[in-house]
Design a protein around this motif. Structure first.
Motif, PDB file in Angstrom:
ATOM      1  N   SER A 153       0.958  -1.053  -0.012  1.00 30.88           N
ATOM      2  CA  SER A 153       0.023   0.024  -0.047  1.00 30.88           C
ATOM      3  C   SER A 153       0.981   1.160  -0.101  1.00 30.88           C
ATOM      4  O   SER A 153       0.447   2.213  -0.633  1.00 30.88           O
ATOM      5  N   TRP A 154       2.169   1.017   0.423  1.00 30.06           N
ATOM      6  CA  TRP A 154       2.864   2.331   0.749  1.00 30.06           C
ATOM      7  C   TRP A 154       3.463   2.368  -0.862  1.00 30.06           C
ATOM      8  O   TRP A 154       3.325   3.592  -1.261  1.00 30.06           O
ATOM      9  N   LEU A 155       3.821   1.469  -1.807  1.00 27.32           N
ATOM     10  CA  LEU A 155       4.086   1.461  -2.817  1.00 27.32           C
ATOM     11  C   LEU A 155       3.133   2.245  -3.778  1.00 27.32           C
ATOM     12  O   LEU A 155       3.305   2.923  -4.714  1.00 27.32           O
ATOM     13  N   PHE A 156       1.901   1.645  -3.791  1.00 29.51           N
ATOM     14  CA  PHE A 156       0.729   2.072  -4.493  1.00 29.51           C
ATOM     15  C   PHE A 156       0.464   3.393  -4.116  1.00 29.51           C
ATOM     16  O   PHE A 156       0.092   4.176  -4.853  1.00 29.51           O
ATOM     17  N   ARG A 157       0.597   4.039  -2.909  1.00 26.13           N
ATOM     18  CA  ARG A 157       0.497   5.388  -2.655  1.00 26.13           C
ATOM     19  C   ARG A 157       1.351   6.217  -3.524  1.00 26.13           C
ATOM     20  O   ARG A 157       1.193   7.225  -4.058  1.00 26.13           O
TER      21      ARG A 157
END
Lengths: 151, 186
Positions: free
Chosen positions: B71-75
């Motif tokens: 989710s950090w990367l998708f952010r």
């Protein structure tokens, strides 16, 4: 019926295949990271010089814009008078001559001060140290803005 | 997060680009697909996905392992894609919550009918949605994220995520209904 449609939508999206990233994708990412890590010092120097020029240009443009805004009515009135343009050009020429005179005086004053200034290598070292601090601060900012995240 | 990924991330934080290449390989298809479905242009999607990985590497020390790495990367990918959409002048579809009636969905949507939806059809329907709706639907159903996690990805409150999910589903259902009606016509 509506619930079945939603279910179908969820299942269909879930079943969507991932698109394959183009060949050599990860190698290109790693190359970009490496290229950014090895920014040549000339580039940093040029960047700093560019920032300095941009800063001074901004200041000059703002000053000119302020003058124009402040005196536009008087300038317009003077231009409309017969021979107004010649008069204003003469006035601008006189101001320019005065500024050139002041500049020459400032240069001669600086030349008289020069023997009292620190040697060139000390000035160069101080400039380099300041540039490195600016670059370090800017790269820290870059890392923070890269995320743009507030956890 | 499994042990291998945690170990790779630890090495990345120490500046090991070789370890990061393992992370890129693990996530490249997911991030590229996400970018492609939002930007609808393979070259722009590749550029955005690469930019997202480069930014992730540079900010890896800021990653909080209390949250999923995905989710950090998708952010980061979301931020890069939204910047790309703004730069391409698709501001209205990013910023506007309201969405007009779907009078002209993507080509091919209305031609395909039937109860089951194939991937081409749903791709076309998602492509016809404004990115703010398609991205929450993709994150919810394709990436299996909950509303709170999606909220962290897109930087919006959970309520906004739920509203967008609901609106996105509503529009897709309308598209589906229109397509079925069109298909039923003699």
């Amino acid at each position: 019926m509506e619930a079945r449609k939603t279910d179908n939508i969820a299942q269909a999206i879930k079943a969507l295949p991932y698109r394959k990233a183009p060949a050599g994708f990860s190698a290109r990412v790693v190359a970009r990271i490496a290229a950014q890590a090895e920014t040549p010092w000339q580039e940093l120097l040029l960047e700093q010089a560019g920032l300095l020029v941009a800063g001074w240009s901004g200041l000059l443009v703002s000053g000119a814009a302020w003058l124009a805004w402040e005196y536009w009515a008087r300038l317009a009135a003077a231009l409309l008078e017969p021979g107004g343009f010649t008069h204003l050009a003469g006035l601008a020429g006189a101001h320019a001559a005065l500024a050139a005179d002041k500049l020459a005086e400032w240069i001669s004053f600086a030349a008289r001060l020069l023997p009292g200034l620190p040697p060139w290598y000390e000035t160069a070292a101080a400039t380099l140290a300041c540039s490195l601090i600016i670059v370090a601060l800017r790269s820290g900012e870059g890392t923070r803005s890269a995320l743009n995240v507030s956890k | 997060m499994d042990g291998t990924e945690a170990e790779l991330l630890g090495r990345c934080a120490a500046g090991d680009t070789g370890a990061f290449s393992g992370i890129v390989e693990a996530y490249q298809d997911r991030i590229y697909s996400f970018a492609l479905r939002l930007l609808r242009n393979p070259a722009a999607a590749e550029e955005a996905a690469q930019e997202a990985f480069v930014k992730a590497f540079r900010a890896i020390s800021k990653y909080d392992s209390a949250y999923p790495f995905a989710s950090w990367l998708f952010r980061i990918a979301h931020n890069v894609c939204m910047d790309a959409l703004r730069a391409a002048g698709r501001n209205s579809s990013i910023d506007e919550e309201d969405f007009p009636d779907m009078a002209d969905p993507a080509p091919g949507v209305e031609e395909t009918v039937g109860a089951s939806m194939d991937s081409e059809r749903i791709e076309a329907m998602l492509a016809a949605l404004p990115p703010i709706y398609s991205e929450v639907l993709l994150l919810r159903y394709r990436e299996d994220m909950g509303p709170a996690e999606i909220g962290r990805v897109i930087g919006s409150p959970e309520g906004t995520v739920k509203a967008r999910l609901s609106r996105g589903r509503e529009i897709l259902k309308k598209m589906l209904g229109d397509a079925t009606v069109q298909g039923a016509r003699p």
